[in-house]
Design an enzyme around this catalytic site. Structure first.
Site, PDB file in Angstrom:
ATOM      1  N   LEU A   3       0.837  -1.192   0.000  1.00 35.44           N
ATOM      2  CA  LEU A   3       0.000   0.000   0.000  1.00 35.44           C
ATOM      3  C   LEU A   3       0.878   1.251   0.000  1.00 35.44           C
ATOM      4  O   LEU A   3       1.627   1.486   0.953  1.00 35.44           O
ATOM      5  CB  LEU A   3      -0.917   0.008   1.221  1.00 35.44           C
ATOM      6  CG  LEU A   3      -1.825  -1.216   1.389  1.00 35.44           C
ATOM      7  CD1 LEU A   3      -2.725  -1.019   2.597  1.00 35.44           C
ATOM      8  CD2 LEU A   3      -2.646  -1.448   0.132  1.00 35.44           C
ATOM      9  N   CYS A  63      -6.095   3.315  10.992  1.00 36.10           N
ATOM     10  CA  CYS A  63      -5.607   2.728   9.742  1.00 36.10           C
ATOM     11  C   CYS A  63      -6.190   1.333   9.539  1.00 36.10           C
ATOM     12  O   CYS A  63      -6.610   0.981   8.432  1.00 36.10           O
ATOM     13  CB  CYS A  63      -4.086   2.674   9.744  1.00 36.10           C
ATOM     14  SG  CYS A  63      -3.365   2.049   8.201  1.00 36.10           S
ATOM     15  N   CYS A 117       3.797   6.042  11.709  1.00 37.92           N
ATOM     16  CA  CYS A 117       4.427   5.768  10.420  1.00 37.92           C
ATOM     17  C   CYS A 117       4.575   7.007   9.548  1.00 37.92           C
ATOM     18  O   CYS A 117       5.535   7.121   8.787  1.00 37.92           O
ATOM     19  CB  CYS A 117       3.667   4.681   9.679  1.00 37.92           C
ATOM     20  SG  CYS A 117       2.027   5.170   9.078  1.00 37.92           S
TER      21      CYS A 117
END
Length: 376
Positions: free
Chosen positions: A43, A112, A211
């Site tokens: 992704l 997420c 992240c």
């Protein structure tokens, strides 16, 4: 009725989310070895990926994409890169900034999992004819004889990641595979397995922190997005103790970085008790003022059927925290929770995840808390 770890009786078409790390690579390899028809996908979540990570910080870089592709080649599965940067920015990054701006403390990993890996990714996978999405999370799915599924803690409690999966609903669980959760496996053993399989990510550092903030400077990231706004740091009586450059830079329970020039009368440390974005004020006080006896949470999500009536559970309040005994009752769009013993450092915006033994019952977002010392 018997309960068994998840083992599909037939080969599935599986889409393996491959981050470029060792866990997702081994998970994809195990799924392929189990006889499933596996396709790897990386992704692309950043609109401007960096060429290289900074040590163990960050992810979704060009380097990560290449590592994931190399792993897929070794496993012998097809591999693609899917661009979900716009969806990630809207559902995770912008949500993160908005929550801090509102004085709350979000968990972007839960968001997420809820919005990207098991919503956007899963929806696209199902539309393309895949049966399940596979990830490298350490958690276990237990399947009943009637086909119903439950999410449980991983066999290795030290690696358990069920907390960040507590947002998954029954439909999402029906299409999820977690190959690392069924066995008691240490990270060293996972790395050794990766080496035996010839995966070059075997010794790659784990990604830490948030992240999309590769340098680990959350306050700096928020300052760039929200700007600076000087406000006051006050005690519980409203006395001015110092100033700050933005209330969003603080979290409930924070001790370090307060920059208070005046020491407390009792000489003890002070902690952030409250963050008010309305008047840009941060309130500090003694540790005991952080004790919380109850809370109200909103947007509950259930890993199965919603519980009927009040019940006794254990609750986890942060990704690497312990469990505490609670009484909880679901209402219309909210969850009320009472703690058997007061707990500290509970902040609005955090997720509370309920457990019945090792089974994940569900999760909700903390909206407000009741202080044990003041009753408010």
């Amino acid at each position: 009725m018997t309960d068994t770890p998840q083992h599909s009786p037939r080969p599935l078409r599986v889409l393996a989310a491959m981050s470029g790390g060792v866990d997702s690579a081994v998970a994809a390899a195990r799924a392929a070895e189990a006889g499933h028809d596996v396709t790897g996908v990386h992704l692309a979540l950043s609109a401007d990926p960096q060429s290289f990570r900074t040590g163990a910080r960050g992810c979704c870089t060009i380097e990560d994409s290449r590592d994931a592709r190399r792993a897929a080649d070794v496993i012998g599965i097809p591999f693609y890169v899917w661009d979900l940067a716009d969806r990630f920015r809207e559902d995770v990054v912008e949500d993160f900034v908005a929550e801090y701006e509102a004085g709350r403390t979000p968990n972007p990993c839960l968001r997420c999992n809820e919005k990207i890996k098991f919503a956007a990714l899963l929806d696209k996978a199902l539309a393309l004819g895949f049966d399940a999405v596979c990830t490298g999370h350490y958690a276990k799915i237990v399947e009943h004889a009637d086909g119903g599924r439950e999410l449980h803690r991983a066999s290795d409690a030290a690696k358990d990641q069920s907390y960040v999966l507590g947002v998954l609903d029954e439909k999402q669980l029906a299409h999820a595979l977690f190959p690392l959760g069924d066995t008691v496996t240490t990270k060293d053993e996972i790395r050794a397995e990766a080496e035996r399989r010839g995966l070059t990510v075997a010794r790659k550092p784990d990604s830490h922190d948030i992240c999309f903030i590769a340098d680990g400077d959350t306050q700096g990231f928020l300052a760039r997005r929200l700007g600076t706004a000087e406000g006051e740091i006050v005690d519980e009586a409203g006395n001015r103790l110092g100033t700050h450059e933005g209330a969003y830079g603080f979290t409930i329970g924070q001790r370090k970085g307060l920059r208070i020039g005046t020491p407390a009368a009792d000489g003890k440390p002070r902690y952030v008790l409250d963050i008010s974005p309305v008047n840009n004020t941060v309130t500090v006080g003694p540790a005991e003022a952080l004790d919380v006896s109850a809370l109200t949470a909103i947007r509950p999500r259930w890993c199965g059927t919603a519980p009927a009536g009040p019940g006794t559970y254990t609750a986890q309040l942060r990704a690497h925290g312990g469990e505490t005994e609670v009484t909880a009752e679901a209402g219309a769009g909210e969850l009320t929770v009472t703690f058997a013993e007061p707990v500290r450092g509970v902040a609005p915006g955090q997720a509370i995840v309920l457990y019945d033994g090792t089974r994940v019952v569900g999760s909700a977002t903390i909206a407000s808390t009741t202080r044990a010392t003041t009753g408010v």
